[in-house]
Write a protein that holds these residues in place. Structure first.
Motif, PDB file in Angstrom:
ATOM      1  N   ILE A  72      50.753   7.929  30.203  1.00  0.00           N
ATOM      2  CA  ILE A  72      50.778   7.794  28.745  1.00  0.00           C
ATOM      3  C   ILE A  72      52.210   7.789  28.225  1.00  0.00           C
ATOM      4  N   THR A  73      53.023   8.667  28.761  1.00  0.00           N
ATOM      5  CA  THR A  73      54.384   8.783  28.244  1.00  0.00           C
ATOM      6  C   THR A  73      55.306   7.709  28.790  1.00  0.00           C
ATOM      7  N   GLY A  74      54.810   6.950  29.705  1.00  0.00           N
ATOM      8  CA  GLY A  74      55.623   5.846  30.210  1.00  0.00           C
ATOM      9  C   GLY A  74      56.647   6.275  31.222  1.00  0.00           C
ATOM     10  N   CYS A  75      56.453   7.416  31.843  1.00  0.00           N
ATOM     11  CA  CYS A  75      57.424   7.913  32.809  1.00  0.00           C
ATOM     12  C   CYS A  75      57.365   7.168  34.135  1.00  0.00           C
ATOM     13  N   SER A  76      56.454   6.224  34.264  1.00  0.00           N
ATOM     14  CA  SER A  76      56.357   5.478  35.518  1.00  0.00           C
ATOM     15  C   SER A  76      57.555   4.560  35.685  1.00  0.00           C
ATOM     16  N   GLY A  77      58.339   4.359  34.610  1.00  0.00           N
ATOM     17  CA  GLY A  77      59.496   3.473  34.712  1.00  0.00           C
ATOM     18  C   GLY A  77      59.192   2.087  34.196  1.00  0.00           C
ATOM     19  N   ILE A  78      57.911   1.775  34.049  1.00  0.00           N
ATOM     20  CA  ILE A  78      57.536   0.458  33.536  1.00  0.00           C
ATOM     21  C   ILE A  78      57.300   0.583  32.040  1.00  0.00           C
ATOM     22  N   LYS A  79      57.972  -0.258  31.276  1.00  0.00           N
ATOM     23  CA  LYS A  79      57.703  -0.245  29.831  1.00  0.00           C
ATOM     24  C   LYS A  79      57.308  -1.646  29.394  1.00  0.00           C
ATOM     25  N   THR A  80      56.510  -1.685  28.354  1.00  0.00           N
ATOM     26  CA  THR A  80      56.022  -2.964  27.861  1.00  0.00           C
ATOM     27  C   THR A  80      57.140  -3.712  27.151  1.00  0.00           C
ATOM     28  N   TYR A  81      57.303  -4.955  27.485  1.00  0.00           N
ATOM     29  CA  TYR A  81      58.322  -5.779  26.828  1.00  0.00           C
ATOM     30  C   TYR A  81      57.910  -5.994  25.374  1.00  0.00           C
ATOM     31  N   PRO A  82      58.785  -5.733  24.412  1.00  0.00           N
ATOM     32  CA  PRO A  82      58.416  -5.955  23.011  1.00  0.00           C
ATOM     33  C   PRO A  82      58.404  -7.454  22.712  1.00  0.00           C
ATOM     34  N   ASN A  83      57.252  -8.032  22.878  1.00  0.00           N
ATOM     35  CA  ASN A  83      57.138  -9.496  22.832  1.00  0.00           C
ATOM     36  C   ASN A  83      56.993  -9.967  21.379  1.00  0.00           C
ATOM     37  N   THR A  84      58.039  -9.702  20.589  1.00  0.00           N
ATOM     38  CA  THR A  84      57.947  -9.959  19.140  1.00  0.00           C
ATOM     39  C   THR A  84      58.729 -11.190  18.687  1.00  0.00           C
ATOM     40  N   MET A  85      59.568 -11.726  19.533  1.00  0.00           N
ATOM     41  CA  MET A  85      60.375 -12.885  19.125  1.00  0.00           C
ATOM     42  C   MET A  85      59.539 -14.160  19.112  1.00  0.00           C
ATOM     43  N   ASP A  86      60.095 -15.208  18.504  1.00  0.00           N
ATOM     44  CA  ASP A  86      59.404 -16.501  18.522  1.00  0.00           C
ATOM     45  C   ASP A  86      59.140 -16.908  19.962  1.00  0.00           C
ATOM     46  N   GLY A  90      63.083 -13.760  41.255  1.00  0.00           N
ATOM     47  CA  GLY A  90      63.863 -13.683  40.030  1.00  0.00           C
ATOM     48  C   GLY A  90      64.893 -14.780  39.899  1.00  0.00           C
ATOM     49  N   THR A  91      65.221 -15.090  38.663  1.00  0.00           N
ATOM     50  CA  THR A  91      66.274 -16.071  38.410  1.00  0.00           C
ATOM     51  C   THR A  91      66.987 -15.716  37.111  1.00  0.00           C
ATOM     52  N   MET A  92      68.268 -16.080  37.050  1.00  0.00           N
ATOM     53  CA  MET A  92      69.013 -15.905  35.802  1.00  0.00           C
ATOM     54  C   MET A  92      68.781 -17.128  34.929  1.00  0.00           C
ATOM     55  N   ILE A  93      68.747 -16.900  33.642  1.00  0.00           N
ATOM     56  CA  ILE A  93      68.494 -17.998  32.712  1.00  0.00           C
ATOM     57  C   ILE A  93      69.220 -17.707  31.393  1.00  0.00           C
ATOM     58  N   LYS A  94      69.749 -18.764  30.785  1.00  0.00           N
ATOM     59  CA  LYS A  94      70.334 -18.639  29.436  1.00  0.00           C
ATOM     60  C   LYS A  94      69.568 -19.602  28.546  1.00  0.00           C
ATOM     61  N   ALA A  95      68.621 -19.057  27.808  1.00  0.00           N
ATOM     62  CA  ALA A  95      67.763 -19.908  26.974  1.00  0.00           C
ATOM     63  C   ALA A  95      68.564 -20.430  25.783  1.00  0.00           C
ATOM     64  N   ARG A  96      68.257 -21.664  25.400  1.00  0.00           N
ATOM     65  CA  ARG A  96      68.957 -22.265  24.264  1.00  0.00           C
ATOM     66  C   ARG A  96      68.047 -22.294  23.043  1.00  0.00           C
ATOM     67  N   ARG A  97      68.674 -22.115  21.905  1.00  0.00           N
ATOM     68  CA  ARG A  97      67.910 -22.142  20.646  1.00  0.00           C
ATOM     69  C   ARG A  97      67.289 -23.525  20.449  1.00  0.00           C
ATOM     70  N   GLY A  98      66.049 -23.572  20.028  1.00  0.00           N
ATOM     71  CA  GLY A  98      65.391 -24.853  19.766  1.00  0.00           C
ATOM     72  C   GLY A  98      64.728 -25.469  20.987  1.00  0.00           C
ATOM     73  N   LYS A  99      64.951 -24.896  22.152  1.00  0.00           N
ATOM     74  CA  LYS A  99      64.327 -25.414  23.382  1.00  0.00           C
ATOM     75  C   LYS A  99      63.120 -24.547  23.734  1.00  0.00           C
ATOM     76  N   ILE A 100      62.222 -25.137  24.497  1.00  0.00           N
ATOM     77  CA  ILE A 100      61.123 -24.314  25.012  1.00  0.00           C
ATOM     78  C   ILE A 100      61.197 -24.340  26.547  1.00  0.00           C
ATOM     79  N   TYR A 101      60.651 -23.307  27.129  1.00  0.00           N
ATOM     80  CA  TYR A 101      60.727 -23.132  28.579  1.00  0.00           C
ATOM     81  C   TYR A 101      59.317 -22.982  29.136  1.00  0.00           C
ATOM     82  N   ARG A 102      59.018 -23.818  30.120  1.00  0.00           N
ATOM     83  CA  ARG A 102      57.684 -23.762  30.731  1.00  0.00           C
ATOM     84  C   ARG A 102      57.842 -23.275  32.162  1.00  0.00           C
ATOM     85  N   ALA A 103      57.231 -22.160  32.447  1.00  0.00           N
ATOM     86  CA  ALA A 103      57.281 -21.631  33.817  1.00  0.00           C
ATOM     87  C   ALA A 103      55.932 -21.865  34.479  1.00  0.00           C
ATOM     88  N   LYS A 104      55.975 -22.414  35.661  1.00  0.00           N
ATOM     89  CA  LYS A 104      54.731 -22.577  36.423  1.00  0.00           C
ATOM     90  C   LYS A 104      54.795 -21.587  37.582  1.00  0.00           C
TER      91      LYS A 104
END
Lengths: 171, 165
Positions: B27-41, B113-127
């Motif tokens: 409950i307290t999230g001490c497992s080390g895993i936290k939910t990503y705040p998926n609030t952005m566009d 894993g991969t590094m990525i620099k997302a650009r404004r106005g672009k969309i990214y599709r991961a398969k």
């Protein structure tokens, strides 16, 4: 269970070699000769130019195999369970020449398993693959490995054919 | 000690607080895993194909100028297509994790894993695919969700050089 399987494999490789673990890719090719227990030699010809097959090795090997893998297993006991951790490091090497491309895959235990005998700096060889041109738009690929590493072998076969899938090294 | 453990009631009495602590940790999230705040566009769309029993998640990290990765959180990818909002104009490290549980081998997880620099106005599709103990992750950058776009280069975190990003 898997904790014991991999060291067992290394023992098999040692036995195959007659004395110690192969120290070079060339020694590994000789040890993994057809007919030996668990040895696997696959010959395939793919309808792709040599440069593309070599390119697939160069692209996919670091992505999929440059990994540090941690496996945890818990053996139940009266106090709840004993957890053992095994950490292994995989090192792929791709050597591309004009008429031959080589892929070497080595693995070294860094925690949880004590290696037997002398091993190369990057760990024991798990697989060696050679690709050579075989006419226009065709490439001959020979894969040397041990039959238990079937996912690794399948991945290298796939890369040779142009598919881009990584093997799950924990399975 | 042996006597207590062989006594069902005492064992239960010992287990109950342990279970309580476990629940508290979860409950307290001490497992080390936290939910990503998926609030952005939403600009990252993950198309998932997987075998039954495989759990897939996405860890999102910030990567600073010194190549240090700061964990932002984890998105559980349960749906066939998941929508994620990732920050633009800064380096991130995205790690797709394929987890399995089995009676014989216990729990296992393989990360890609991969590094990525997302650009404004672009969309990214991961398969993301996990089939028969084999997996792949491909990320494409496009102007719209329907466009073909271009495949993003796979960049390991170990390739990051301080000051160059």
């Amino acid at each position: 269970m898997k904790k014991f399987l991999l060291p067992l494999l290394l023992v098999v490789v040692l036995l195959l070699s007659g004395c110690g673990a192969p120290q070079t890719a060339e020694e590994f090719r000789k040890v993994i000769a057809p007919g030996h227990l668990m040895a696997k030699v696959i010959n395939l010809e793919v309808d792709r130019p040599f440069s593309e097959v070599a390119g697939s090795f160069k692209k996919m090997a670091p992505q999929c195999l440059n990994k540090r893998v941690e496996t945890r297993s818990t053996t139940p006991n009266r106090y709840g369970g004993a957890t053992s951790v095994v950490v292994s490091e995989y090192t792929p090497t791709v050597i591309v020449g004009k008429d031959k491309a080589e892929l070497h895959v080595q693995m070294k235990y860094v925690q949880g398993v004590k290696s037997i005998g002398k091993e190369p700096a990057a760990g024991n060889y798990l697989l060696v693959a050679d690709a050579v041109p075989a006419g226009k738009n065709k490439t001959k690929v020979t894969i040397y490995s041990v039959s238990v590493y079937k996912r690794l072998i399948a991945a290298v076969e796939n890369w040779s054919k142009g598919d881009h899938l990584c093997p799950d090294l924990t399975q | 000690m042996k006597r207590i453990l062989n006594d069902g009631r005492n064992t239960a009495a010992m287990i109950r607080p342990a279970v309580f602590l476990l629940v508290l940790v979860a409950i307290t999230g001490c497992s080390g895993i936290k939910t990503y705040p998926n609030t952005m566009d939403k600009n990252l769309f993950v198309d998932l194909k997987k075998d039954r029993g495989v759990r897939v998640s996405l860890d999102v990290y910030d990567v600073d100028a010194n190549c240090r990765a700061g964990y932002r959180g984890t998105v559980q990818l349960d749906a066939k297509v998941s929508e994620v909002g990732i920050p633009t104009s800064k380096w991130l490290f995205l790690s797709f994790n394929f987890a399995r549980s089995s009676i014989i081998f216990g729990n296992s997880s393989m990360g890609h894993g991969t590094m990525i620099k997302a650009r404004r106005g672009k969309i990214y599709r991961a398969k993301a695919i996990y089939r028969d103990d084999m997996y792949s992750v491909e990320i494409r950058e496009a102007d719209s969700r329907d466009a073909e776009g271009r495949e993003m280069e796979h960049i390991e975190l170990s390739e990051c050089k301080p000051g160059e990003r």
